[in-house]
Every structure is written in C-alpha cells, then in structure tokens.
Write a protein that holds these residues in place. Structure first.
Motif, short mmCIF file in Angstrom:
data_model
loop_
_atom_site.label_atom_id
_atom_site.label_comp_id
_atom_site.label_asym_id
_atom_site.label_seq_id
_atom_site.Cartn_x
_atom_site.Cartn_y
_atom_site.Cartn_z
N LEU A 79 -52.36 -14.17 -26.34
CA LEU A 79 -52.03 -13.45 -27.58
C LEU A 79 -52.29 -11.96 -27.43
CD1 LEU A 79 -53.35 -15.97 -30.22
CD2 LEU A 79 -50.98 -15.18 -29.97
N GLN A 80 -53.36 -11.61 -26.74
CA GLN A 80 -53.67 -10.20 -26.52
C GLN A 80 -52.59 -9.54 -25.66
OE1 GLN A 80 -56.16 -8.37 -27.80
NE2 GLN A 80 -55.45 -6.57 -26.74
N ARG A 81 -52.16 -10.23 -24.62
CA ARG A 81 -51.16 -9.67 -23.71
C ARG A 81 -49.75 -9.72 -24.28
NH1 ARG A 81 -50.09 -13.12 -18.66
NH2 ARG A 81 -48.70 -14.10 -20.15
N ASP A 82 -49.35 -10.87 -24.87
CA ASP A 82 -47.97 -11.12 -25.25
C ASP A 82 -47.68 -10.99 -26.74
OD1 ASP A 82 -47.64 -11.77 -22.59
OD2 ASP A 82 -47.69 -13.93 -22.93
N GLY A 83 -48.70 -10.90 -27.57
CA GLY A 83 -48.47 -10.97 -29.00
C GLY A 83 -48.03 -12.38 -29.37
N ALA A 84 -47.26 -12.51 -30.42
CA ALA A 84 -46.84 -13.84 -30.88
C ALA A 84 -45.69 -14.41 -30.05
CB ALA A 84 -46.42 -13.78 -32.34
N CYS A 85 -44.93 -13.54 -29.36
CA CYS A 85 -43.81 -14.01 -28.54
C CYS A 85 -43.43 -12.92 -27.54
CB CYS A 85 -42.60 -14.35 -29.41
SG CYS A 85 -41.19 -15.01 -28.47
N ALA A 86 -43.38 -13.28 -26.26
CA ALA A 86 -43.04 -12.32 -25.22
C ALA A 86 -41.54 -12.27 -24.92
CB ALA A 86 -43.80 -12.66 -23.93
N PHE A 87 -40.74 -13.14 -25.55
CA PHE A 87 -39.30 -13.15 -25.28
C PHE A 87 -38.72 -11.78 -25.62
CE2 PHE A 87 -34.85 -14.25 -25.74
CZ PHE A 87 -34.67 -15.21 -24.77
N PRO A 88 -37.87 -11.23 -24.74
CA PRO A 88 -37.34 -9.88 -24.97
C PRO A 88 -36.63 -9.75 -26.32
CG PRO A 88 -36.75 -10.67 -22.78
CD PRO A 88 -37.36 -11.83 -23.51
N GLY A 89 -37.07 -8.78 -27.09
CA GLY A 89 -36.43 -8.48 -28.38
C GLY A 89 -36.71 -9.47 -29.48
N CYS A 90 -37.73 -10.29 -29.36
CA CYS A 90 -38.01 -11.29 -30.41
C CYS A 90 -38.20 -10.58 -31.75
CB CYS A 90 -39.25 -12.11 -30.07
SG CYS A 90 -39.67 -13.30 -31.39
N ASP A 91 -37.42 -11.04 -32.73
CA ASP A 91 -37.56 -10.48 -34.07
C ASP A 91 -37.81 -11.58 -35.10
OD1 ASP A 91 -35.11 -11.71 -34.13
OD2 ASP A 91 -34.01 -10.00 -34.91
N ARG A 92 -38.29 -12.71 -34.62
CA ARG A 92 -38.57 -13.84 -35.50
C ARG A 92 -39.82 -13.58 -36.32
NH1 ARG A 92 -34.51 -17.72 -35.80
NH2 ARG A 92 -33.23 -17.28 -33.99
N PRO A 93 -39.86 -14.07 -37.55
CA PRO A 93 -41.09 -13.93 -38.33
C PRO A 93 -42.23 -14.66 -37.63
CG PRO A 93 -39.28 -14.69 -39.70
CD PRO A 93 -38.80 -14.72 -38.28
N PRO A 94 -43.45 -14.24 -37.88
CA PRO A 94 -44.58 -14.88 -37.22
C PRO A 94 -44.70 -16.34 -37.63
CG PRO A 94 -45.34 -13.43 -38.94
CD PRO A 94 -43.86 -13.21 -38.82
N GLY A 95 -45.13 -17.11 -36.71
CA GLY A 95 -45.39 -18.52 -36.96
C GLY A 95 -46.56 -18.91 -36.09
N THR A 96 -46.53 -20.12 -35.59
CA THR A 96 -47.58 -20.55 -34.68
C THR A 96 -47.08 -20.37 -33.26
OG1 THR A 96 -48.32 -22.17 -36.30
CG2 THR A 96 -49.07 -22.48 -34.03
N PRO A 97 -47.62 -19.39 -32.53
CA PRO A 97 -47.16 -19.17 -31.17
C PRO A 97 -47.50 -20.34 -30.26
CG PRO A 97 -48.92 -17.63 -31.73
CD PRO A 97 -48.66 -18.47 -32.93
N GLN A 98 -46.66 -20.55 -29.26
CA GLN A 98 -46.84 -21.66 -28.33
C GLN A 98 -47.03 -21.13 -26.92
OE1 GLN A 98 -43.31 -24.03 -28.97
NE2 GLN A 98 -43.93 -24.58 -31.05
#
Length: 128
Positions: free
Chosen positions: A23-42
């Motif tokens: 989470l520290q490195r990637d945030g909630a999603c590391a996919f390029p250009g992710c603009d999805r609302p926050p949820g439960t990261p996997q």
C-alpha cells in the motif's frame, strides 16, 4: 483445497506487513492510470503463488478489484524492474505491447468527490 486458502493467514494473501508495504509503494492500485474509486485493494502475485511465486513485496503489486480481474482475464504481463511494477498489455489492447509503468492510485484523491455525493446527515424531526 482447504478452507485456510481464503483466510488472511494463508501465505498467498500476504502478511499484514507485506500488505502495508504494498500500500505504501503502490497505493490502492498500481495499474497505469487507475481512476477507480477506492475499495478494498487486492495483493496480486506477479508470479502466481501456485506456480511457485513467493509472497514477497518484490513479487507482488496492489490492484483494485476491477484491475485485478482485467490483469487475469486479458492476460496483462507484469514485471518488477527496480522493485516497481511495469505492465505489458496484451496485443488486443496495444498491438505494440509497449510496457507501461505502474502508477499509484490514491483513495484520498476521491474524498472531495465522495463528500459531494454523500448527503449530509439529517437531524430527526422533533429534535432541537
């Protein structure tokens, strides 16, 4: 398959300290250009755990549920040069298959949007 496969204690799910580092490195999603609302990261294994991939920060990246499904269903490639995820799209998405560096989706970016969408609490009638 045992019931422990789906518990947070199973090695495939990552220990708490690994998830915190992701989470520290990637945030909630590391996919390029992710603009999805926050949820439960996997936590996603770059080399799947069933194929011998280790449950370590160097072999994992954080993805939102939507992009986790996209990576698997569309067969995106992920590499970890210099400890950061780089995504390679399938030829159906990009015929040149040009690698795309992973980003860092931050749920905090959605706070104001969500604040505008969620109505303020109402005071019940009869209470002063």
């Amino acid at each position: 398959m045992t019931a422990s496969r789906w518990t947070s204690e199973h090695p495939a799910n990552g220990a708490t300290h690994i998830r915190a580092a992701l989470l520290q490195r990637d945030g909630a999603c590391a996919f390029p250009g992710c603009d999805r609302p926050p949820g439960t990261p996997q936590a996603h294994h770059v080399t799947h755990w069933i194929d011998g991939g280790l449950t370590t920060v160097d072999n994992m990246t954080m993805l939102c549920a939507h992009h986790h499904r996209v990576v698997h269903s569309q067969q995106w490639g992920i590499a970890m040069p210099r400890g950061r995820p780089v995504f390679t799209p399938p030829s159906e998405v990009d015929p040149s298959r040009a690698p795309r560096p992973g980003g860092r989706a931050l749920p905090a970016a959605y706070r104001e949007t969500l604040r505008d969408l969620i109505p303020a609490p109402r005071v019940p009638e009869g209470i002063a």
